[in-house]
Design an enzyme around this catalytic site. Structure first.
Site, PDB file in Angstrom:
ATOM      1  N   SER A 122       1.463 -25.599  61.974  1.00 35.49           N
ATOM      2  CA  SER A 122       1.279 -24.434  62.844  1.00 35.49           C
ATOM      3  C   SER A 122       1.096 -24.897  64.284  1.00 35.49           C
ATOM      4  CB  SER A 122       0.024 -23.667  62.407  1.00 35.49           C
ATOM      5  OG  SER A 122      -0.343 -22.728  63.407  1.00 35.49           O
ATOM      6  N   TYR A 128      -8.318 -23.233  59.215  1.00 28.81           N
ATOM      7  CA  TYR A 128      -6.859 -23.191  58.999  1.00 28.81           C
ATOM      8  C   TYR A 128      -6.171 -24.300  59.802  1.00 28.81           C
ATOM      9  CZ  TYR A 128      -2.083 -21.271  59.511  1.00 28.81           C
ATOM     10  OH  TYR A 128      -0.714 -21.099  59.542  1.00 28.81           O
TER      11      TYR A 128
HETATM   12  N1  LIG Z   1       3.633 -16.235  60.652  1.00 27.23           N
HETATM   13  C1  LIG Z   1       3.118 -17.084  61.538  1.00 27.23           C
HETATM   14  O1  LIG Z   1       2.790 -16.715  62.679  1.00 27.23           O
HETATM   15  C2  LIG Z   1       2.957 -18.542  61.181  1.00 27.23           C
HETATM   16  C3  LIG Z   1       2.731 -19.450  62.220  1.00 27.23           C
HETATM   17  C4  LIG Z   1       2.561 -20.801  61.927  1.00 27.23           C
HETATM   18  C5  LIG Z   1       2.619 -21.235  60.624  1.00 27.23           C
HETATM   19  N2  LIG Z   1       2.820 -20.329  59.609  1.00 27.23           N
HETATM   20  C6  LIG Z   1       2.879 -20.876  58.247  1.00 27.23           C
HETATM   21  O2  LIG Z   1       4.142 -20.543  57.695  1.00 27.23           O
HETATM   22  C7  LIG Z   1       4.039 -20.449  56.283  1.00 27.23           C
HETATM   23  C8  LIG Z   1       4.663 -19.132  55.829  1.00 27.23           C
HETATM   24  O3  LIG Z   1       3.987 -18.060  56.463  1.00 27.23           O
HETATM   25  P1  LIG Z   1       4.644 -16.606  56.622  1.00 27.23           P
HETATM   26  O4  LIG Z   1       4.288 -16.135  57.983  1.00 27.23           O
HETATM   27  O5  LIG Z   1       6.057 -16.600  56.204  1.00 27.23           O
HETATM   28  O6  LIG Z   1       3.732 -15.801  55.578  1.00 27.23           O
HETATM   29  P2  LIG Z   1       4.036 -14.485  54.699  1.00 27.23           P
HETATM   30  O7  LIG Z   1       5.134 -13.673  55.279  1.00 27.23           O
HETATM   31  O8  LIG Z   1       2.702 -13.867  54.490  1.00 27.23           O
HETATM   32  O9  LIG Z   1       4.581 -15.102  53.307  1.00 27.23           O
HETATM   33  C9  LIG Z   1       3.743 -15.924  52.574  1.00 27.23           C
HETATM   34  C10 LIG Z   1       4.499 -16.520  51.409  1.00 27.23           C
HETATM   35  O10 LIG Z   1       3.599 -17.422  50.723  1.00 27.23           O
HETATM   36  C11 LIG Z   1       3.389 -16.968  49.395  1.00 27.23           C
HETATM   37  N3  LIG Z   1       1.992 -17.135  48.997  1.00 27.23           N
HETATM   38  C12 LIG Z   1       0.901 -16.553  49.553  1.00 27.23           C
HETATM   39  N4  LIG Z   1      -0.215 -16.907  48.876  1.00 27.23           N
HETATM   40  C13 LIG Z   1       0.200 -17.731  47.873  1.00 27.23           C
HETATM   41  C14 LIG Z   1      -0.464 -18.402  46.820  1.00 27.23           C
HETATM   42  N5  LIG Z   1      -1.799 -18.296  46.629  1.00 27.23           N
HETATM   43  N6  LIG Z   1       0.272 -19.154  45.983  1.00 27.23           N
HETATM   44  C15 LIG Z   1       1.606 -19.270  46.148  1.00 27.23           C
HETATM   45  N7  LIG Z   1       2.304 -18.650  47.111  1.00 27.23           N
HETATM   46  C16 LIG Z   1       1.608 -17.881  47.964  1.00 27.23           C
HETATM   47  C17 LIG Z   1       3.770 -15.508  49.381  1.00 27.23           C
HETATM   48  O11 LIG Z   1       4.125 -15.124  48.056  1.00 27.23           O
HETATM   49  P3  LIG Z   1       4.101 -13.540  47.600  1.00 27.23           P
HETATM   50  O12 LIG Z   1       5.159 -12.863  48.455  1.00 27.23           O
HETATM   51  O13 LIG Z   1       4.463 -13.559  46.157  1.00 27.23           O
HETATM   52  O14 LIG Z   1       2.741 -13.021  47.875  1.00 27.23           O
HETATM   53  C18 LIG Z   1       4.927 -15.491  50.382  1.00 27.23           C
HETATM   54  O15 LIG Z   1       6.122 -15.899  49.766  1.00 27.23           O
HETATM   55  C19 LIG Z   1       2.554 -20.609  55.946  1.00 27.23           C
HETATM   56  O16 LIG Z   1       2.304 -21.939  55.548  1.00 27.23           O
HETATM   57  C20 LIG Z   1       1.862 -20.321  57.269  1.00 27.23           C
HETATM   58  O17 LIG Z   1       0.616 -20.972  57.348  1.00 27.23           O
HETATM   59  C21 LIG Z   1       2.996 -19.008  59.856  1.00 27.23           C
END
Ligand SMILES: NC(=O)c1ccc[n+]([C@@H]2O[C@H](COP(=O)([O-])OP(=O)(O)OC[C@H]3O[C@@H](n4cnc5c(N)ncnc54)[C@H](OP(=O)(O)O)[C@@H]3O)[C@@H](O)[C@H]2O)c1
Length: 251
Positions: free
Chosen positions: A143, A156
């Site tokens: 991140s 986090y």
């Molecule tokens: N969005 C941001 O601003 C941002 C910025 C920096 C880094 N990130 C990182 O990017 C990655 C993806 O984030 P995103 O924004 O795409 O999130 P998101 O849209 O909330 O999607 C999260 C994904 O992770 C899965 N997931 C959540 N909890 C889980 C668990 N306990 N076990 C297995 N799978 C789980 C979800 O599965 P379900 O759909 O089945 O619930 C979904 O496929 C994460 O590692 C996050 O920390 C995000």
């Protein structure tokens, strides 16, 4: 030519879904995991199959050690279903946003977030190594918050920092097998993450856009494109790197 195969954790929504579809556009078979959104996961699988690639999905809970310690069996079963034995690319993407001030973080929240963002990534990768082809690649997801300090992200961001360090150690150990390991650090991206705050809260969205050199917040396609580029053969010499994908947020 045989197609390569990728495993993406958390491929049912957000960055993981966009990456799954992008990799399929590039001729890569994809197996995704989901936690709760089974219908969404099957839609991703159907979309990849419609592009003429092999795809599959299985349930995985990265907050629960019983679920992620058994990953090798789950992946082997899923690979067999699509007629493959091994795979080439592992994208450790699944994650949740759980925030609290440092002074108020409970031990229970610490353990949940540590399982999701560090312990599961560590052991999923360790247990899958025997079935990753030599010459493959691992992309961990960190991140922008390891560089930019915002309120309430102490835990986090600390866990994501650990992933960045782990990436360099993995790259050194796995170089003997010509497996590359890089870490992508997205800035704020419009997804469901943290209740969709970046996407749905106009004030937060505008504030981040104002802090970003390119003048907007990130979209899932921005991150998916960066990950897909890292997996290309002509990116072979990029190894052990943290690549921030934030449009120049808070520079
Ligand atoms: N969005 C941001 O601003 C941002 C910025 C920096 C880094 N990130 C990182 O990017 C990655 C993806 O984030 P995103 O924004 O795409 O999130 P998101 O849209 O909330 O999607 C999260 C994904 O992770 C899965 N997931 C959540 N909890 C889980 C668990 N306990 N076990 C297995 N799978 C789980 C979800 O599965 P379900 O759909 O089945 O619930 C979904 O496929 C994460 O590692 C996050 O920390 C995000």
């Amino acid at each position: 030519m045989t197609n390569k195969t990728a495993i993406i954790t958390g491929g049912s929504r957000g960055i993981g879904k966009a990456t799954a579809l992008k990799l399929a556009d590039n001729g890569i078979n994809v197996i995704i995991t989901y936690n709760s959104k089974v219908d969404e996961a099957h839609e991703v699988v159907a979309a990849i199959k419609a592009k003429g690639l092999k795809a599959n999905a299985f349930q995985l809970d990265v907050s629960n050690r019983e679920s992620f310690m058994d990953i090798a069996n789950k992946v082997q079963y899923s690979l067999k279903e699509i007629g493959e034995c091994k795979f080439d690319f592992l994208i450790n993407n699944a994650g949740i946003g759980l925030t609290s001030p440092f002074t108020e973080t409970s031990e229970e929240d610490f353990d949940i977030l540590a399982n999701v963002h560090l312990k599961s990534v560590y052991f999923i990768t360790q247990k899958l190594l025997p079935i990753i082809n030599d010459g493959g690649e691992i992309v961990n997801i960190s991140s922008g918050l390891t560089r930019i300090v915002y309120n309430d992200y102490a835990l986090y961001a600390s866990l994501k920092s650990a992933i960045e360090t782990l990436t360099r150690y993995q790259a050194k150990e796995l170089g003997a097998r010509k497996i590359r390991v890089n870490v992508v650090a997205p800035g704020a991206i419009e997804t469901d993450f943290r209740g969709g705050a970046v996407r749905d809260n106009a004030q937060i969205n505008a504030a981040i856009a104002g802090l970003t050199a390119l003048g907007r917040v990130g979209q899932v396609a921005d991150v998916a494109g960066a990950i897909a580029n890292l997996l290309r053969d002509d990116s072979y010499w990029i190894n052990a790197q943290r690549i921030e994908v934030s449009g120049g947020q808070a520079i």
